[in-house]
Design a protein around this motif. Structure first.
Motif, mmCIF file in Angstrom:
data_model
loop_
_atom_site.group_PDB
_atom_site.id
_atom_site.type_symbol
_atom_site.label_atom_id
_atom_site.label_comp_id
_atom_site.label_asym_id
_atom_site.label_seq_id
_atom_site.Cartn_x
_atom_site.Cartn_y
_atom_site.Cartn_z
ATOM 1 N N TYR A 1 -6.240 7.562 -1.306
ATOM 2 C CA TYR A 1 -5.884 6.770 -2.488
ATOM 3 C C TYR A 1 -6.426 7.496 -3.715
ATOM 4 O O TYR A 1 -7.617 7.827 -3.787
ATOM 5 C CB TYR A 1 -6.474 5.362 -2.407
ATOM 6 C CG TYR A 1 -6.235 4.568 -3.678
ATOM 7 C CD1 TYR A 1 -4.991 4.012 -3.943
ATOM 8 C CD2 TYR A 1 -7.246 4.412 -4.627
ATOM 9 C CE1 TYR A 1 -4.758 3.312 -5.107
ATOM 10 C CE2 TYR A 1 -7.027 3.707 -5.799
ATOM 11 C CZ TYR A 1 -5.781 3.162 -6.034
ATOM 12 O OH TYR A 1 -5.553 2.470 -7.207
ATOM 13 N N PRO B 1 0.275 -2.165 -3.734
ATOM 14 C CA PRO B 1 0.384 -1.883 -5.167
ATOM 15 C C PRO B 1 -0.467 -2.818 -6.008
ATOM 16 O O PRO B 1 -0.596 -4.007 -5.714
ATOM 17 C CB PRO B 1 1.879 -2.072 -5.454
ATOM 18 C CG PRO B 1 2.545 -1.861 -4.134
ATOM 19 C CD PRO B 1 1.591 -2.373 -3.097
ATOM 20 N N ARG C 1 2.124 2.451 -9.725
ATOM 21 C CA ARG C 1 2.140 3.150 -8.442
ATOM 22 C C ARG C 1 3.244 4.217 -8.437
ATOM 23 O O ARG C 1 4.401 3.931 -8.752
ATOM 24 C CB ARG C 1 2.354 2.149 -7.310
ATOM 25 C CG ARG C 1 2.544 2.743 -5.918
ATOM 26 C CD ARG C 1 1.311 3.514 -5.445
ATOM 27 N NE ARG C 1 0.108 2.737 -5.503
ATOM 28 C CZ ARG C 1 -0.346 1.934 -4.533
ATOM 29 N NH1 ARG C 1 0.364 1.804 -3.423
ATOM 30 N NH2 ARG C 1 -1.491 1.282 -4.671
ATOM 31 N N ASP D 1 5.444 6.184 -6.180
ATOM 32 C CA ASP D 1 5.913 6.115 -4.798
ATOM 33 C C ASP D 1 6.598 7.391 -4.328
ATOM 34 O O ASP D 1 6.787 7.578 -3.133
ATOM 35 C CB ASP D 1 6.892 4.942 -4.626
ATOM 36 C CG ASP D 1 6.200 3.596 -4.764
ATOM 37 O OD1 ASP D 1 5.058 3.479 -4.272
ATOM 38 O OD2 ASP D 1 6.790 2.679 -5.368
#
Length: 428
Positions: free
Chosen positions: A243, A286, A292, A294
């Motif tokens: 992350y 999210p 975010r 993607d």
């Protein structure tokens, strides 16, 4: 009809509970909260609705109900956590990055050499200027651009031009800095993939790989990395799910990424591949306060000039990310032209600093190793508690062990000590 009667009876009991004292009400309500069907638990409610005459009995009953309540809740929560872990587990068999899917990236340096041919003037054989920045030490072409284009088209018509050169999927020269060239290719209107070629003569591929893949160290030298955490890993394949929250300019939400990463070291070509691809993970849904990303991928191919441990390398980084919303062209230009060169400069400095610290640590450990007196046998002549017979036996044992070669106590102790010190050479 029977169910309606049970519901009415249960509601009536609840109304009665509301008229009692707080302690009695808590006791009865806790009974209702125990994980059971209300209808199955109706008899227990009726039974415990009887008035309690003794405070001690009240306290005992309350404690029993509280223990039962916690036990039932914990059982339910364990089952719930297990089901969530099973349903929300990351499927490595499906998501793992395999070498066969990225092995073609090992040809990137040949691809870059063909791209470099496009920035050589066909008239004077000098370098064509990329953008408005001239790099010191490069002799640039001063020919007319129209003349170059006419010559290129003439070669193409006559069949003398490289057939693959015009088919490199519209990669156009974009930025040039010292030992760095960047090309870009439009994927969709307003969205570009970038290819960066860089040379470093003073860092090794081994150190560069460490700096690229060590998240804790990156958070020290990259101030844009707000968060960079490993949320899942498969140790046997060097695979990780990461992350990453990236700081963006004021008035913009920070970007965050969830991506899988894996690196390969190819012994045949002496190259390293680092692959990043966006993915989804149940631990990182999210965040409404962050944007975010993607759609993100990157491929970095590292090739040492000699060996992985000696200074001198070149690498090709190809990457693309779709922020998911419309961003002014001025911002995207700033990110591409300013942020990427700055990031690569910081990456270079961070690798130099890491190599310096590692070298200092190795020298320190080497000095300790040289000063270490090693293993010494006890002085048998100064031992008063050993008889002559015992002394002779021990001397015979020592002489026999010394004849056994590498399995003697002395060599075992020395080999253990050397292994320990060599191990510490790589602890930083």
């Amino acid at each position: 009809m029977n169910n309606m009667r049970k519901v009415n009876c249960l509601l009536q009991q609840l109304r009665c509970l509301m008229g009692q004292s707080l302690k009695e009400r808590s006791l009865k309500l806790m009974a209702l909260c125990v994980i059971k069907s209300p209808f199955k638990f109706q008899r227990d409610i009726v039974y415990h609705y009887k008035p309690i005459s003794s405070p001690a009995l009240d306290e005992t009953l309350f404690r029993e109900w509280y223990k039962e309540f916690r036990r039932r809740i914990s059982l339910k929560l364990k089952g719930f956590a297990l089901s969530v872990s099973i349903l929300g587990a990351f499927d490595w068999n499906k998501e793992r990055i395999e070498f066969d899917t990225v092995k073609d990236e090992l040809k990137e340096f040949d691809f870059v050499e063909r791209l470099k041919m496009k920035i050589i003037c066909r008239v004077c054989s000098k370098r064509i200027l990329i953008g408005n920045v001239k790099v010191e030490g490069i002799e640039y072409c001063s020919c007319d651009r129209e003349q170059q284009e006419v010559l290129r088209l003439a070669e193409k018509r006559n069949g003398h031009a490289d057939a693959t050169l015009d088919d490199e999927e519209n990669w156009e020269p974009y930025i040039e800095r010292h030992k760095m060239i960047t090309w870009r290719r439009e994927i969709r209107p307003g969205l570009y993939a970038y290819k960066v070629y860089v040379e470093y003569s003073d860092v090794s591929a081994e150190d560069f790989l460490f700096v690229q893949t060590d998240n804790d160290y990156r958070k020290q030298w990259d101030e844009t990395a707000i968060k960079l955490d490993i949320i899942d890993a498969e140790e046997k394949t060097n695979s990780q799910v990461i992350y990453w929250e990236m700081l963006w300019p004021k008035f913009f939400s920070n970007r965050d990424y969830v991506y899988k990463r894996r690196y390969f070291i190819d012994d045949k070509t002496n190259q390293i591949i680092i692959v990043n691809k966006s993915t989804k993970h149940p631990k990182c849904p999210p965040n409404p306060y962050k944007q975010r990303v993607d759609e993100y991928w990157s491929f970095m191919i590292i090739r040492p000039k000699t060996t992985l441990s000696k200074p001198g390398l070149e690498f090709v980084l190809t990457y693309f990310d779709n922020p998911g919303l419309s961003i002014p062209k001025r911002i995207t230009t700033w990110v591409a032209q300013r942020q990427m060169p700055d990031f690569l400069d910081k990456l270079h400095i961070a690798t130099l600093n890491y190599a310096k610290v590692k070298k200092t640590q190795m020298k320190r450990n080497k000095s300790v190793l040289e000063k270490d007196p090693g293993y010494e046998y006890p002085n048998l002549d100064n031992r008063d508690d050993v008889t002559d017979d015992d002394s002779e036996d021990e001397t015979d044992n020592l002489s026999n062990n010394s004849e056994q070669g590498p399995n003697s106590p002395l060599e075992d102790a020395q080999s253990t000590r050397h292994w320990w010190n060599l191990k510490n050479l790589f602890l930083f």
